[in-house]
Design an enzyme around this catalytic site. Structure first.
Site, mmCIF file in Angstrom:
data_model
loop_
_atom_site.group_PDB
_atom_site.id
_atom_site.type_symbol
_atom_site.label_atom_id
_atom_site.label_comp_id
_atom_site.label_asym_id
_atom_site.label_seq_id
_atom_site.Cartn_x
_atom_site.Cartn_y
_atom_site.Cartn_z
ATOM 1 C CD GLU A 145 -117.382 -19.022 -41.361
ATOM 2 O OE1 GLU A 145 -118.624 -19.045 -41.353
ATOM 3 O OE2 GLU A 145 -116.720 -18.805 -40.353
ATOM 4 C CD1 TRP A 353 -118.369 -18.099 -31.843
ATOM 5 C CD2 TRP A 353 -116.437 -17.371 -32.737
ATOM 6 N NE1 TRP A 353 -118.555 -16.806 -32.245
ATOM 7 C CE2 TRP A 353 -117.400 -16.336 -32.800
ATOM 8 C CE3 TRP A 353 -115.148 -17.142 -33.233
ATOM 9 C CZ2 TRP A 353 -117.108 -15.084 -33.351
ATOM 10 C CZ3 TRP A 353 -114.874 -15.906 -33.779
ATOM 11 C CH2 TRP A 353 -115.851 -14.888 -33.834
#
Ligand SMILES: *[C@@H]1O[C@H](CO)[C@@H](O)[C@H](O)[C@H]1NC(C)=O
Ligand SMILES: *[C@@H]1O[C@H](CO)[C@@H](O)[C@H](O)[C@H]1NC(C)=O
Ligand SMILES: *[C@@H]1O[C@H](CO)[C@@H](O)[C@H](O)[C@H]1NC(C)=O
Ligand SMILES: *[C@@H]1O[C@H](CO)[C@@H](O)[C@H](O)[C@H]1NC(C)=O
Ligand SMILES: *[C@@H]1O[C@H](CO)[C@@H](O)[C@H](O)[C@H]1NC(C)=O
Length: 374
Positions: A145, A353
């Site tokens: 990320e 998630w």
């Protein structure tokens, strides 16, 4: 991840992926990430693996000197147990080792350095395969990320090409099924960093599939107004799950390689006035918790405070409020609608998630799974 949306604007610039037939065909993916830091209070044996087809061990790290993938001392035990424990509840569930994570910028820096150089890419790739095989995982998942510029995007493409070749070579040499190769990616295929557009490279199709992180659209970092953290639709902006999914499809990625992310958590705000309670209502700051609130805690909050729960049909998201406390999240209704959306778009599936945040009776994991199965 969260603060990124303040910096990034979304763009719909399209490009075309070269289509390559992947050696590994999955029929559907119902994914769930398990954070290894939860080991002491939520061991992998506690996951209801029958509600999932793929479970991700999150995370293993990259050494900043050798660029090898390795296991921290505190994760030694859980990584050894993970596959066997989740397969006790569902022998056909597949496990993937997820490398990286959101966390701090040092993870991004390590990925960027590793991907920039052929020998460090090789160290990374070879060690990742060895680690996955050593602990009986079925695949590897990259969570970088995020690549920040054109060079880093190109290097990511190079990494994925070499990783795919190495995974194939290993399978040929050993006679094992090839390891699955996946990545968790930004919710849209391109975005702006400092006003310059960044696009994921065409080599994304070397992966078996992409987990699109379609969440954290709004949250505590925007204290002045309430927001839907993972809206399916947003009439006022391109920051939505439907836009993100479409951007990947427009870029030429086959829908059969797209997996839609959903959060098992929400964000809380403190309303300015009990008279204005909708999405976008004026807020004076963070609510019951600074940071995310698990779906399990949200259900408890609703029960304990007799909070009002509202399903917002425009954004396909939920919120609840009690006095000046307000929480935005996904509930049964929004998860069901999103699963239908994913199916209608021909996607490979969805992922959450993270799995430990669901209620004790697995409310949202079950809704998603049942809806997907129709
Ligand atoms: C959303 O993206 C489209 C291109 O896909 C663009 O034309 C439009 O201006 C964007 N809208 C906003 C609000 O940024
Ligand atoms: C796990 O989910 C399955 C499928 O919905 C269900 O039959 C089973 O009772 C669940 N187990 C637990 C411990 O929740
Ligand atoms: C590498 O990681 C170690 C341990 O986390 C840290 O102390 C060190 O500063 C890092 N070095 C570089 C060059 O980032
Ligand atoms: C493989 O697993 C064993 C047992 O945990 C461990 O001692 C060894 O270091 C591992 N090797 C690799 C390459 O991960
Ligand atoms: C909710 O939205 C869907 C699709 O946008 C629409 O078909 C449906 O009629 C709406 N339901 C209500 C109660 O407004």
């Amino acid at each position: 991840m969260a603060a990124l949306h303040r910096l990034l604007n979304i763009t719909g610039v399209a490009f075309t992926f070269l289509c390559v037939i992947s050696p590994h065909i999955a029929s559907a993916s119902k994914g769930g990430y398990w954070p290894a830091y939860s080991y002491s209070y939520f061991p992998p044996s506690q996951i209801n693996a029958s509600l999932y087809t793929h479970l991700y061990y999150a995370f293993v790290d990259v050494d900043n000197q050798t660029f090898q993938v390795g296991v921290s001392v505190e994760n030694q035990q859980s990584i050894q147990q993970f596959t066997a424990q989740v397969q006790t509840n569902n022998p056909s569930v597949k496990t993937l080792l997820s490398i990286g994570g959101g966390g701090d910028d040092s993870i991004h820096t390590k990925f960027a350095k590793m991907a920039a150089d052929a020998s460090s890419r090789k160290a990374f790739i070879d060690s990742s395969i060895a680690l996955a095989r050593n602990y009986s995982f079925h695949g590897l998942d990259l969570d970088w990320e995020y690549p920040q510029d054109t060079t880093e995007m190109n290097n990511l493409g190079q990494l994925l090409s070499e990783w795919r070749s190495a995974v194939q070579a290993e399978a040929t040499a050993t006679g094992n099924d090839p390891l699955l190769l996946t990545a968790a990616v930004y919710f849209s295929h391109s975005f702006f960093v400092s006003d310059i557009v960044r696009e994921y490279p065409s080599e994304m199709d070397k992966l078996d599939w992409l987990n699109i992180m379609a969440y954290d659209f709004h949250g505590s970092w925007e204290p002045k107004q309430t927001g839907a953290p993972a809206a399916l639709y947003d009439p006022d902006s391109n920051i939505s799950t439907s836009f993100g999914v479409q951007s990947w499809l427009d870029a030429g990625l086959p829908s059969s390689k797209v997996v839609m992310g959903m959060p098992l958590y929400g964000y809380s705000w403190k309303l300015q006035s009990a008279g204005e309670v909708g999405i976008g209502a004026a807020a004076s700051g963070t609510g019951i918790k600074d940071g995310s609130v698990t779906y399990s805690d949200i259900r408890d909050f609703i029960a304990q405070n007799a909070a009002t729960e509202v399903f917002d049909n425009t954004t396909v998201s939920a919120y609840c409020y009690s006095g000046l406390d307000w929480i935005g999240y996904d509930n049964d209704q929004s998860v069901a609608r999103k699963a239908v959306f994913a199916k209608q778009e021909g996607l490979l599936g969805y992922f959450f998630w993270n799995v430990v945040q669901d209620t004790a009776d697995w409310a949202l994991s079950r809704t998603a799974s049942d809806t997907w199965d129709g």
